[in-house]
Design a protein around this motif. Structure first.
Motif, mmCIF file in Angstrom:
data_model
loop_
_atom_site.group_PDB
_atom_site.id
_atom_site.type_symbol
_atom_site.label_atom_id
_atom_site.label_comp_id
_atom_site.label_asym_id
_atom_site.label_seq_id
_atom_site.Cartn_x
_atom_site.Cartn_y
_atom_site.Cartn_z
ATOM 1 N N THR A 1 56.282 71.599 49.541
ATOM 2 C CA THR A 1 55.526 70.547 50.408
ATOM 3 C C THR A 1 54.820 69.454 49.242
ATOM 4 O O THR A 1 54.274 70.137 48.320
ATOM 5 C CB THR A 1 54.086 71.058 51.228
ATOM 6 O OG1 THR A 1 54.729 71.944 52.253
ATOM 7 C CG2 THR A 1 53.767 69.704 52.070
ATOM 8 N N ASN B 1 53.716 64.133 59.354
ATOM 9 C CA ASN B 1 54.862 63.611 58.911
ATOM 10 C C ASN B 1 55.700 64.814 58.304
ATOM 11 O O ASN B 1 56.862 64.688 58.514
ATOM 12 C CB ASN B 1 54.381 62.783 57.560
ATOM 13 C CG ASN B 1 53.771 61.637 57.928
ATOM 14 O OD1 ASN B 1 54.048 61.053 59.123
ATOM 15 N ND2 ASN B 1 53.128 60.980 56.997
ATOM 16 N N ALA B 2 55.152 65.827 57.838
ATOM 17 C CA ALA B 2 55.947 67.005 57.512
ATOM 18 C C ALA B 2 56.714 67.670 58.884
ATOM 19 O O ALA B 2 57.712 68.169 58.597
ATOM 20 C CB ALA B 2 55.099 68.219 56.682
ATOM 21 N N ASP C 1 57.691 66.162 61.436
ATOM 22 C CA ASP C 1 58.370 64.877 61.954
ATOM 23 C C ASP C 1 60.055 65.383 60.918
ATOM 24 O O ASP C 1 61.057 65.231 61.484
ATOM 25 C CB ASP C 1 58.140 63.686 61.692
ATOM 26 C CG ASP C 1 57.094 63.633 62.849
ATOM 27 O OD1 ASP C 1 57.024 64.338 63.889
ATOM 28 O OD2 ASP C 1 56.395 62.137 62.700
ATOM 29 N N LYS C 2 59.655 65.279 59.662
ATOM 30 C CA LYS C 2 60.798 65.679 58.768
ATOM 31 C C LYS C 2 61.677 66.768 59.281
ATOM 32 O O LYS C 2 62.741 66.865 58.753
ATOM 33 C CB LYS C 2 60.295 65.809 57.168
ATOM 34 C CG LYS C 2 59.889 64.393 56.714
ATOM 35 C CD LYS C 2 59.258 64.516 55.290
ATOM 36 C CE LYS C 2 58.574 62.890 54.935
ATOM 37 N NZ LYS C 2 58.198 63.107 53.483
ATOM 38 N N LYS C 3 60.890 67.923 59.453
ATOM 39 C CA LYS C 3 61.545 69.187 60.099
ATOM 40 C C LYS C 3 62.100 68.889 61.387
ATOM 41 O O LYS C 3 62.649 70.018 61.869
ATOM 42 C CB LYS C 3 60.564 70.347 59.768
ATOM 43 C CG LYS C 3 60.047 70.364 58.398
ATOM 44 C CD LYS C 3 61.024 71.015 57.502
ATOM 45 C CE LYS C 3 60.434 71.006 55.924
ATOM 46 N NZ LYS C 3 61.654 71.615 54.869
#
Length: 680
Positions: A33, A637-638, A640-642
């Motif tokens: 992360t 945000n993390a 959403d990226k996944k």
């Protein structure tokens, strides 16, 4: 009521890259992360982000129901002015906490302050002519010091600086000076100041490194009893002589113990509340002379607790499996009031400091979950007393110590609400995997439309807090929405002894964090009907928000949906970005970012983000000085990226939780709506 201890909590951050191979209790996950947020407050986030995650519209029917529930208001207990027979108190009836005045018991209240920010009352001047107020802006927790005539009129600023906390400490008995603490020199230190009211002149009284506050004072001898917070609960205490400008250490130096002090009935005596000598907090007399000093024993002369546990220490409350939750001495230091936390219920007692701390008989109160004292008038004639039951807003009384008369001052309101439908909390337990019985409060809903009734598990904040029984319109909203509402007091909670309280400190949290999952396991098995397990949701704010994020990530699948409010997603970024005055103290609870880095990574929900299985909603205030808004944004945000579905709501004008009525309605409505969607 004197707080048990200073419980404070990140400043200038750095860009942090964390690559962790985490192994915990036989489960291994590898997550990389990268976090890039810096700082805290509204300035740390762009207007575009605030717009993107602005609060949603509310269903009109649900809004109406929540509004009715929040309209149930109990005026604050307040402070009596014996000069005029008036009571001044805070009240949130307008949707924002303001200051009000009532000119006699049960008379019509008069609003004194207004505006869009909450106003609190610190003190009345001894002559009854002015109020000393505190006003915060948009949840930033940077209140200033203000003054207003008790007849009403404009509010005048005495001290307020941008990004500075100014905490009222006390007013001199002659009414000439206000003492306050502020972190305007260094953000992680408090200076003690004195302001002369007539000239508005400010002078520095005490300026040494540390988070200092005034615990008590002896105005005749010009002595200040000062506390320096050293941890989430620990502190050091000194006496500062304002004339000689000397500092005399009293207790706590070089320790990590919990102490709360006031001056006793003589200059050589202190009253100390501590759990150093017992698993539970207990009140002691501490004499500076010697342990052989003749000191009467026992709160009522009872020889069952005459123990002297250390040099100069004598217990004045009995040994019991309950904490002395807080205490206060009157200004003449002749009467001591204290409360006991009895399994979440609050009991109120009084002792005569002039007569060996023997018990003072108190009036018979209505049967209640909580009874506790408030402020005492300048002439020591009246003390305000609060009485709270499970099915009605709190009642406030004044108690006249001379006549022993109890007088009700205000009337709570409950418009269009049937109070008899309120479900009292029942004290129960669930069993953890190691056999430990975990206390929990349960409100079973009579409004369920399905069987088994879906359950919401609410974890409290702190983590050194405690869920307690009593009147809760907020909990009732979930009950009336058709959910069984459960509030565990997991290990690390207050109210169950020192061993329980300290069992989750720093790396020890790894051994008891499973209490979060065990609640769901127990509920699915024991709340089942006809062989069918209920759906279970999880929620909480602050540390409860962190618990929710951990439940949804590391213990993915344990809960069917979660709502995390102002929770920490990464303990390292949290400790690097929280307000400076909080960081040094929170490390004693969560761990040091350097020494305990591995444990902090293992305990961060961000580490297990890829495991999420169930729907998640995050709620955050942009101005939060405790848990930075970046904690919520980086997690969203993390996700959403996944490609993991989630929701985020950011209140631009709130801090650590929703305070304004309009935002509370949106917050509660969104939470109930989210659970209705995913737990039915």
């Amino acid at each position: 009521m004197k707080p048990v201890s200073a419980r404070l909590l990140m400043s200038a951050l750095c860009v942090l890259a964390v690559t962790a191979a985490c192994s915990h209790k036989g489960k291994t996950t590898t997550t990389t992360t990268t976090t890039t947020y810096k700082g805290l407050g509204k300035d740390s986030v762009t207007s575009e982000v605030l717009k993107k995650f602005e609060p949603p519209a509310v269903d009109p029917k649900l809004k109406d129901k929540i509004t009715r529930m929040l309209d149930m208001q109990s005026p604050g207990m307040g402070i009596i002015d014996s000069n005029t027979g008036r009571l001044f108190f805070s009240w949130k009836v307008t949707g924002i906490t303001q200051v009000w005045r009532i000119d006699g018991p049960l008379k019509f209240p008069i609003q004194m302050t207004t505006g869009t920010d909450p106003v609190g009352i610190n003190q009345i001047t001894p002559d009854g002519k002015f109020l000393v107020l505190g006003i915060d802006k948009d949840g930033q927790e940077n209140p200033g010091i203000f003054i207003q005539s008790t007849e009403g009129g404009p509010v005048e600023k005495l001290f307020q600086k941008e990004k500075v906390q100014a905490r009222f400490q006390f007013m001199s008995p002659d009414g000439k000076f206000i003492f306050f603490a502020a972190n305007d020199v260094k953000p992680d230190e408090y200076v003690i100041y004195r302001m002369e009211l007539s000239s508005r002149k400010i002078e520095t009284i005490f300026n040494q490194p540390g988070l200092w506050s005034v615990g008590d004072y002896d105005w005749n001898k010009q002595l200040l009893l000062l506390e320096k917070a050293t941890g989430s609960a620990s502190s050091e205490w000194v006496v500062y002589d304002m004339k000689a400008k000397t500092v005399k250490p009293i207790i706590g130096q070089g320790e990590r113990e919990e102490y709360s002090l006031s001056f006793g009935n003589s200059s050589n005596e202190f009253i100390i509340n501590t759990n150093k000598y017992s698993d539970f907090r207990r009140l002691y007399r501490y004499s500076e002379i010697s342990s052989s000093t003749a000191i009467p024993t026992g709160a009522s002369g009872d020889a069952s607790f005459p123990d002297k546990v250390g040099k100069g220490f004598t217990a004045i409350t009995p040994e019991m499996k309950a904490d002395v939750d807080g205490f206060q001495m009157n200004r003449p230091h002749t009467r001591l009031l204290y409360t006991v936390n009895d399994n979440g219920f609050t009991r109120f007692y009084a002792l005569d400091a002039r007569n060996g701390y023997k018990a003072i008989a108190l009036p018979k109160f209505p049967k209640a979950e909580h009874m506790y004292p408030g402020a005492t008038s300048w002439d020591d004639k009246y003390t305000m007393i609060g009485v709270s039951t499970a099915q009605a807003p709190r009642l406030s009384y004044s108690y006249n110590w001379s006549t022993q008369k109890l007088t009700q001052w205000t009337l709570p309101s409950a418009p269009e609400v049937k109070l008899s439908q309120f479900v009292p909390a029942k004290a129960e337990f669930y069993t953890a995997r190691d056999g430990t019985k975990i206390p929990m409060l349960v409100r079973r809903s009579p409004f369920c439309s399905t069987k088994p009734c879906p359950v919401i598990v609410h974890f409290h904040g702190g983590p050194e807090a405690q869920s307690t029984p009593g009147f809760s319109p907020w909990a009732q909203l979930f009950v009336e929405a058709g959910f069984t509402f459960v509030e565990p007091n997991v290990r690390g909670s207050d109210g169950y002894g020192k061993k329980w309280l300290d069992s989750d400190n720093a790396a020890k949290r790894l051994d008891v964090i499973s209490d979060i999952e065990d609640a769901s396991i127990f509920i699915r098995k024991n709340f089942a009907e006809d062989g069918k397990a209920p759906k279970v949701g999880v929620m909480g704010g602050s540390y409860g928000g962190y618990s929710t994020l951990f439940a949804m990530t590391y213990y993915a699948g344990a809960y069917d949906a979660g709502v995390a409010e102002v929770g920490m997603s990464n303990l390292l970024t949290f400790l690097n970005n929280t307000a400076p005055y909080r960081r040094s103290l929170r490390t004693s609870e969560y761990g040091d970012p350097e020494k305990d880095k591995d444990a902090l990574i293992k305990l961060s929900p961000m580490t297990y983000l890829e495991k999420i299985k169930s729907p998640l909603m995050i709620v955050q205030g942009a101005n939060d000085p405790r848990v930075p808004v970046g904690e919520a944004i980086q997690f969203k945000n993390a996700l959403d990226k996944k490609g993991i579905a989630s929701e985020l709501i950011i209140f631009a004008d709130e801090g650590h939780g929703s305070q304004k009525r309009s935002n509370q309605i949106i917050d509660i409505a969104a939470t109930i709506g989210f659970f209705q969607k995913h737990l039915r």
